[in-house]
Design an enzyme around this catalytic site. Structure first.
Site, PDB file in Angstrom:
ATOM      1  N   TRP A   8      -3.050  -2.510  -1.644  1.00 29.11           N
ATOM      2  CA  TRP A   8      -2.816  -3.945  -1.858  1.00 29.11           C
ATOM      3  C   TRP A   8      -3.680  -4.636  -0.815  1.00 29.11           C
ATOM      4  O   TRP A   8      -3.417  -4.553   0.389  1.00 29.11           O
ATOM      5  CB  TRP A   8      -1.335  -4.270  -1.636  1.00 29.11           C
ATOM      6  CG  TRP A   8      -0.968  -5.674  -1.961  1.00 29.11           C
ATOM      7  CD1 TRP A   8      -0.645  -6.184  -3.193  1.00 29.11           C
ATOM      8  CD2 TRP A   8      -0.854  -6.772  -1.042  1.00 29.11           C
ATOM      9  NE1 TRP A   8      -0.351  -7.517  -3.088  1.00 29.11           N
ATOM     10  CE2 TRP A   8      -0.465  -7.906  -1.796  1.00 29.11           C
ATOM     11  CE3 TRP A   8      -1.044  -6.916   0.334  1.00 29.11           C
ATOM     12  CZ2 TRP A   8      -0.267  -9.157  -1.217  1.00 29.11           C
ATOM     13  CZ3 TRP A   8      -0.849  -8.159   0.906  1.00 29.11           C
ATOM     14  CH2 TRP A   8      -0.458  -9.258   0.141  1.00 29.11           C
ATOM     15  N   HIS A  54      15.260 -38.392  -9.220  1.00 32.64           N
ATOM     16  CA  HIS A  54      14.584 -38.938  -8.042  1.00 32.64           C
ATOM     17  C   HIS A  54      13.125 -38.509  -7.975  1.00 32.64           C
ATOM     18  O   HIS A  54      12.521 -38.513  -6.899  1.00 32.64           O
ATOM     19  CB  HIS A  54      15.327 -38.515  -6.769  1.00 32.64           C
ATOM     20  CG  HIS A  54      16.721 -39.060  -6.700  1.00 32.64           C
ATOM     21  ND1 HIS A  54      16.999 -40.403  -6.626  1.00 32.64           N
ATOM     22  CD2 HIS A  54      17.932 -38.442  -6.738  1.00 32.64           C
ATOM     23  CE1 HIS A  54      18.310 -40.597  -6.594  1.00 32.64           C
ATOM     24  NE2 HIS A  54      18.895 -39.406  -6.673  1.00 32.64           N
ATOM     25  N   GLU A  72       6.837 -15.103 -11.229  1.00 39.20           N
ATOM     26  CA  GLU A  72       6.369 -13.773 -10.830  1.00 39.20           C
ATOM     27  C   GLU A  72       5.813 -12.966 -11.990  1.00 39.20           C
ATOM     28  O   GLU A  72       4.761 -12.355 -11.876  1.00 39.20           O
ATOM     29  CB  GLU A  72       7.530 -12.964 -10.221  1.00 39.20           C
ATOM     30  CG  GLU A  72       7.861 -13.318  -8.801  1.00 39.20           C
ATOM     31  CD  GLU A  72       9.010 -12.471  -8.277  1.00 39.20           C
ATOM     32  OE1 GLU A  72       8.893 -11.931  -7.185  1.00 39.20           O
ATOM     33  OE2 GLU A  72      10.038 -12.371  -8.967  1.00 39.20           O
ATOM     34  N   ARG A 130       3.805  -0.414  -4.890  1.00 39.22           N
ATOM     35  CA  ARG A 130       3.597  -0.949  -3.541  1.00 39.22           C
ATOM     36  C   ARG A 130       2.260  -1.669  -3.417  1.00 39.22           C
ATOM     37  O   ARG A 130       2.010  -2.371  -2.437  1.00 39.22           O
ATOM     38  CB  ARG A 130       3.644   0.179  -2.514  1.00 39.22           C
ATOM     39  CG  ARG A 130       4.954   0.910  -2.481  1.00 39.22           C
ATOM     40  CD  ARG A 130       4.938   1.910  -1.365  1.00 39.22           C
ATOM     41  NE  ARG A 130       4.941   1.230  -0.087  1.00 39.22           N
ATOM     42  CZ  ARG A 130       6.034   0.965   0.607  1.00 39.22           C
ATOM     43  NH1 ARG A 130       7.203   1.319   0.142  1.00 39.22           N
ATOM     44  NH2 ARG A 130       5.961   0.351   1.755  1.00 39.22           N
ATOM     45  N   LYS A 174       5.606  -4.881  -3.910  1.00 39.65           N
ATOM     46  CA  LYS A 174       7.056  -4.868  -3.763  1.00 39.65           C
ATOM     47  C   LYS A 174       7.502  -4.978  -2.321  1.00 39.65           C
ATOM     48  O   LYS A 174       8.415  -5.706  -2.001  1.00 39.65           O
ATOM     49  CB  LYS A 174       7.633  -3.601  -4.376  1.00 39.65           C
ATOM     50  CG  LYS A 174       9.144  -3.638  -4.351  1.00 39.65           C
ATOM     51  CD  LYS A 174       9.759  -2.914  -5.487  1.00 39.65           C
ATOM     52  CE  LYS A 174      11.232  -3.210  -5.590  1.00 39.65           C
ATOM     53  NZ  LYS A 174      11.512  -4.549  -6.130  1.00 39.65           N
ATOM     54  N   GLU A 195      16.330 -18.794  -8.618  1.00 42.83           N
ATOM     55  CA  GLU A 195      15.986 -17.394  -8.867  1.00 42.83           C
ATOM     56  C   GLU A 195      15.387 -17.243 -10.272  1.00 42.83           C
ATOM     57  O   GLU A 195      14.424 -16.492 -10.463  1.00 42.83           O
ATOM     58  CB  GLU A 195      17.222 -16.506  -8.666  1.00 42.83           C
ATOM     59  CG  GLU A 195      17.078 -15.052  -9.061  1.00 42.83           C
ATOM     60  CD  GLU A 195      16.043 -14.245  -8.254  1.00 42.83           C
ATOM     61  OE1 GLU A 195      15.489 -14.752  -7.277  1.00 42.83           O
ATOM     62  OE2 GLU A 195      15.791 -13.089  -8.653  1.00 42.83           O
ATOM     63  N   CYS A 248       0.845  -1.186   0.000  1.00 36.52           N
ATOM     64  CA  CYS A 248       0.000   0.000   0.000  1.00 36.52           C
ATOM     65  C   CYS A 248       0.888   1.247   0.000  1.00 36.52           C
ATOM     66  O   CYS A 248       1.922   1.285   0.645  1.00 36.52           O
ATOM     67  CB  CYS A 248      -0.951   0.102   1.188  1.00 36.52           C
ATOM     68  SG  CYS A 248      -2.115  -1.237   1.311  1.00 36.52           S
ATOM     69  N   LYS A 297      11.611 -15.745 -11.039  1.00 34.22           N
ATOM     70  CA  LYS A 297      11.325 -14.644 -11.983  1.00 34.22           C
ATOM     71  C   LYS A 297      10.219 -15.058 -12.950  1.00 34.22           C
ATOM     72  O   LYS A 297       9.311 -14.284 -13.241  1.00 34.22           O
ATOM     73  CB  LYS A 297      12.556 -14.273 -12.818  1.00 34.22           C
ATOM     74  CG  LYS A 297      13.762 -13.707 -12.144  1.00 34.22           C
ATOM     75  CD  LYS A 297      13.596 -12.352 -11.552  1.00 34.22           C
ATOM     76  CE  LYS A 297      12.990 -12.491 -10.185  1.00 34.22           C
ATOM     77  NZ  LYS A 297      13.434 -11.677  -9.138  1.00 34.22           N
ATOM     78  N   ASN A 312      -1.802   1.894   5.895  1.00 35.07           N
ATOM     79  CA  ASN A 312      -0.961   0.835   5.355  1.00 35.07           C
ATOM     80  C   ASN A 312      -0.646  -0.070   6.538  1.00 35.07           C
ATOM     81  O   ASN A 312      -0.196   0.409   7.564  1.00 35.07           O
ATOM     82  CB  ASN A 312       0.308   1.524   4.800  1.00 35.07           C
ATOM     83  CG  ASN A 312       1.340   0.559   4.300  1.00 35.07           C
ATOM     84  OD1 ASN A 312       1.090  -0.633   4.223  1.00 35.07           O
ATOM     85  ND2 ASN A 312       2.509   1.091   3.960  1.00 35.07           N
ATOM     86  N   GLY A 313      -0.928  -1.370   6.413  1.00 35.44           N
ATOM     87  CA  GLY A 313      -0.689  -2.268   7.543  1.00 35.44           C
ATOM     88  C   GLY A 313      -1.948  -3.062   7.849  1.00 35.44           C
ATOM     89  O   GLY A 313      -2.852  -3.141   7.017  1.00 35.44           O
TER      90      GLY A 313
HETATM   91  C1  G6P Z   1       8.358  -9.072  -2.133  1.00 31.56           C
HETATM   92  C2  G6P Z   1       8.828  -8.707  -3.534  1.00 31.56           C
HETATM   93  C3  G6P Z   1      10.126  -9.447  -3.865  1.00 31.56           C
HETATM   94  C4  G6P Z   1      11.170  -9.182  -2.796  1.00 31.56           C
HETATM   95  C5  G6P Z   1      10.633  -9.524  -1.396  1.00 31.56           C
HETATM   96  C6  G6P Z   1      11.587  -9.055  -0.292  1.00 31.56           C
HETATM   97  O1  G6P Z   1       7.917 -10.370  -2.095  1.00 31.56           O
HETATM   98  O2  G6P Z   1       7.844  -9.023  -4.490  1.00 31.56           O
HETATM   99  O3  G6P Z   1      10.624  -9.006  -5.126  1.00 31.56           O
HETATM  100  O4  G6P Z   1      12.309  -9.932  -3.074  1.00 31.56           O
HETATM  101  O5  G6P Z   1       9.392  -8.875  -1.175  1.00 31.56           O
HETATM  102  O6  G6P Z   1      11.657  -7.651  -0.288  1.00 31.56           O
HETATM  103  P1  G6P Z   1      12.812  -6.840   0.386  1.00 31.56           P
HETATM  104  O7  G6P Z   1      12.433  -5.395   0.244  1.00 31.56           O
HETATM  105  O8  G6P Z   1      12.887  -7.264   1.824  1.00 31.56           O
HETATM  106  O9  G6P Z   1      14.070  -7.180  -0.344  1.00 31.56           O
END
Ligand code: G6P
Length: 608
Positions: free
Chosen positions: A74, A506, A490, A27, A603, A483, A2, A487, A100-101
């Site tokens: 969000w 396995h 996501e 956000r 994010k 990773e 948010c 990606k 926010n929260g």
């Molecule tokens: C969210 C984002 C990710 C990020 C993670 C940790 O899930 O979508 O891209 O890696 O938070 O965020 P931070 O700000 O702690 O690196």
């Protein structure tokens, strides 16, 4: 998670708040809204499910108010909808709140207010705040700051809030507990926002509010209170170029940030290489050589890509410094009653520095007397402050929800940490110099990979039609595979599972078919032949393979090959990850997804 923006000053507030919300949209982006004091002691609220652009399209022209609060959401409590969008009002329409929260005792407070006759307009936890503040006004003569302070005394949970009272358009009250909130102090104007990005186009003078702070904002300045008493919060001048928040010629932030990686790595290295002693200089760590020598283990904590960057970090520390190292998702760690050891160095990784789970893990370590340092993107953020020492990434702001340049800069920060820890122990000067040369070569080599984007785009365009993929790698390639798969999930919404290549036989080999291809990470290291064996096993079962590695001759074994330049074996994983970022990005673009704002994600996750 948010976004909040508030403005009070002399300029028309609405365009400013809308611009700030656009900058904060990463956000959270399922609904947006704003409130301005209207004539007749009522609030005028404009809000809608959808994006900030949808809100902007609905706003009446010529809104002249010089005070406004806004929000981009969000969803936590209540589906994304017009009524659940913030701001929320009390019944009389006098008090407006953006939040926010999460208010954890919202259900109980709601029941109590309902019993008193309050009719709720939304399903949100936030609305209770507006009604409770209004109730404080009804209870006696008190200002907005007192009404908010008393209300927050009844609240369990986390919040960053901004509150407006229509009868007092000359002040905004904001408060924070567990959710980020900053003030931007300009010339006869004050802004508040949940993130720097909404402030830096207006001012560089910033106050990081602390948990428990409540601030009253007026055009002429601000006052901060804690526990009802004044507290001094002097603005810092932040060192961020407003251009860092401009998209420039790139179609998406993710694209821009992938292409910023050579510069981000360069910055992460600047001033940190000590050629004379073939080591890394990390002044912010705050560890003496003796304390550094006494470290027997390194445990790295983070969420999402920060956790995966931590896994790569653990591998670097263990391989280079020969100190046992591991990484764990921060929330798992905190809830399993971890054993905290005095000779372990705990490292919290976070781009935003605000991720709730990571912050809580830091507090768990500290509560048990452990030593924790941060590897953090945002200067002055909650995790950076809580740790008190660590390594800043200097990668510049990251706007796209999915992390790319921060992941890479974090890996480089860990390579520096590993070098530093190694050289205090048994890493030879010759190996130190070898790794330093490797680190210095990274920016140029990343640029070389980025120059082959056209080929990666073509592969992505073809492969995006598969329903899912397996990503495999051994040891140095294993985190790269994880990773890469994250990606793809996501941004392309394709099912992607990462497995150690050795584990394929396995179980997951049962999934192999012509329409479930395998991305195999194959560095030219001592495990190359074993990896080629895995490729052969997949091919023998009619599977398709995309190999990412060093040797163009991998073409003989795989269907497609993405070649990356060789660095030092320990640092190769940093480069092997880059083509997989571009693969996910172009797959998402091919599929027509909103790359920078993937569905359901945000994010900065400041709730549990
Ligand atoms: C969210 C984002 C990710 C990020 C993670 C940790 O899930 O979508 O891209 O890696 O938070 O965020 P931070 O700000 O702690 O690196």
């Amino acid at each position: 998670m948010c976004g909040i923006v508030a403005y009070i000053g002399r300029r028309p507030a609405v365009p400013l708040v809308v611009d700030g919300l656009r900058r904060l949209e990463y956000r959270g982006y399922d609904s947006a809204g704003l409130a301005i004091p209207d004539r007749g002691d009522k609030m005028a609220v404009h809000k809608t499910a959808g994006r900030v652009d949808d809100l902007a399209a609905r706003l009446p022209k010529r809104l002249t108010a010089t005070t406004a609060i806004g929000h981009t959401r969000w969803a936590t409590h209540g589906v994304p909808s017009d009524v659940n969008a913030h701001p929320h009002l009390d019944t009389a329409g006098r008090v407006a709140v953006v939040h926010n929260g999460i208010v954890e005792n919202a259900a109980e407070l709601r029941a109590r207010l309902t019993a008193e006759g309050v009719v709720f307009a939304s399903d949100t936890d936030t609305e209770v705040l507006a009604h409770l503040i209004a109730r404080e006004f009804a209870a006696g003569e008190r200002g907005l700051a007192d009404a908010v302070r008393i209300t927050l005394g009844h609240i369990a949970g986390t919040y960053g809030i901004a509150v407006l009272d229509a009868t007092r358009p000359d002040e905004i009250v904001v408060a924070r507990n567990g959710s980020p909130l900053l003030l931007g102090v300009g010339e006869r104007e004050v802004l508040a926002a949940s993130d720097l990005s909404a402030l830096v186009t207006h001012t560089r003078r910033v106050v990081h509010l602390q948990d428990g702070d409540l601030a009253v904002l007026r055009a002429g300045g601000y006052e901060v209170h804690r526990d009802g008493a004044p507290a001094s919060r002097v603005p810092e001048v932040v060192d961020i170029e407003p251009m860092a928040y401009e998209l420039g010629p790139h179609p998406h932030w993710m694209h821009k940030e992938i292409h910023e990686q050579p510069a981000a790595v360069e910055r992460a290295l600047t001033g940190r290489i000590d050629d004379r002693f073939a080591t890394a200089h990390l002044g912010g760590l705050g560890l003496s050589p003796r304390e550094t020598r006494e470290i027997r283990r390194v445990v790295i904590l983070g969420c999402g890509s920060a956790y995966l960057a931590g896994r790569l970090g653990a591998q670097l520390v263990e391989e280079i410094a020969r100190i046992p190292a591991s990484a764990e998702p921060a929330a798992e760690f905190r809830y399993r009653n971890p054993v905290i050891e005095p000779d372990t160095l705990y490292v919290a990784v976070s781009q935003s520095g605000e991720t709730y789970d990571t912050l809580s893990a830091v507090q768990e370590v500290q509560r048990k007397g452990g030593r924790v340092v941060g590897v953090v993107g945002m200067v002055g953020s909650a995790i950076a402050r809580e740790c008190g020492s660590g390594i800043y990434l200097h990668a510049g702001p990251e706007v796209s929800v999915t992390s790319t340049k921060t992941y890479t800069a974090t890996a480089v920060a860990f390579a520096l940490l590993a070098l530093h820890l190694g050289r205090v122990r048994d890493l030879s000067p010759a190996d130190g110099r070898r790794l330093i040369a490797g680190l210095r070569a990274l920016p140029g080599q990343i640029a070389e990979i980025l120059a082959s984007e056209k080929q990666i785009r073509e592969v992505a365009a073809r492969w995006a039609s598969y329903p899912g993929m397996l990503y495999v790698g051994r040891v140095r390639g294993a985190v790269v595979a994880s990773e890469g798969a994250l990606k793809l999930k996501e941004v392309a919404y394709l099912h992607a599972e990462a497995y150690p290549a050795s584990e394929l036989k396995h179980g997951p080999l049962a999934l192999i078919s012509p329409d479930r291809p395998v991305v195999a990470v194959i560095p030219d290291d001592e495990l190359r032949d074993k990896n080629l064996g895995t490729v052969a096993e997949v091919k023998a079962r009619d599977g398709r393979v995309l190999a990412v590695g060093h040797d163009p001759e991998l073409k003989a074994a795989a269907d497609e090959v993405l070649v990356v330049p060789r660095n030092e074996p320990e640092l190769d994983p940093v480069l092997l990850g880059i083509p997989l970022q571009l693969l996910a990005y172009h797959a998402a673009v091919t599929l027509g997804h909103d790359v920078d704002r993937p569905r359901n994600l945000a994010k900065s996750v400041t709730v549990e």
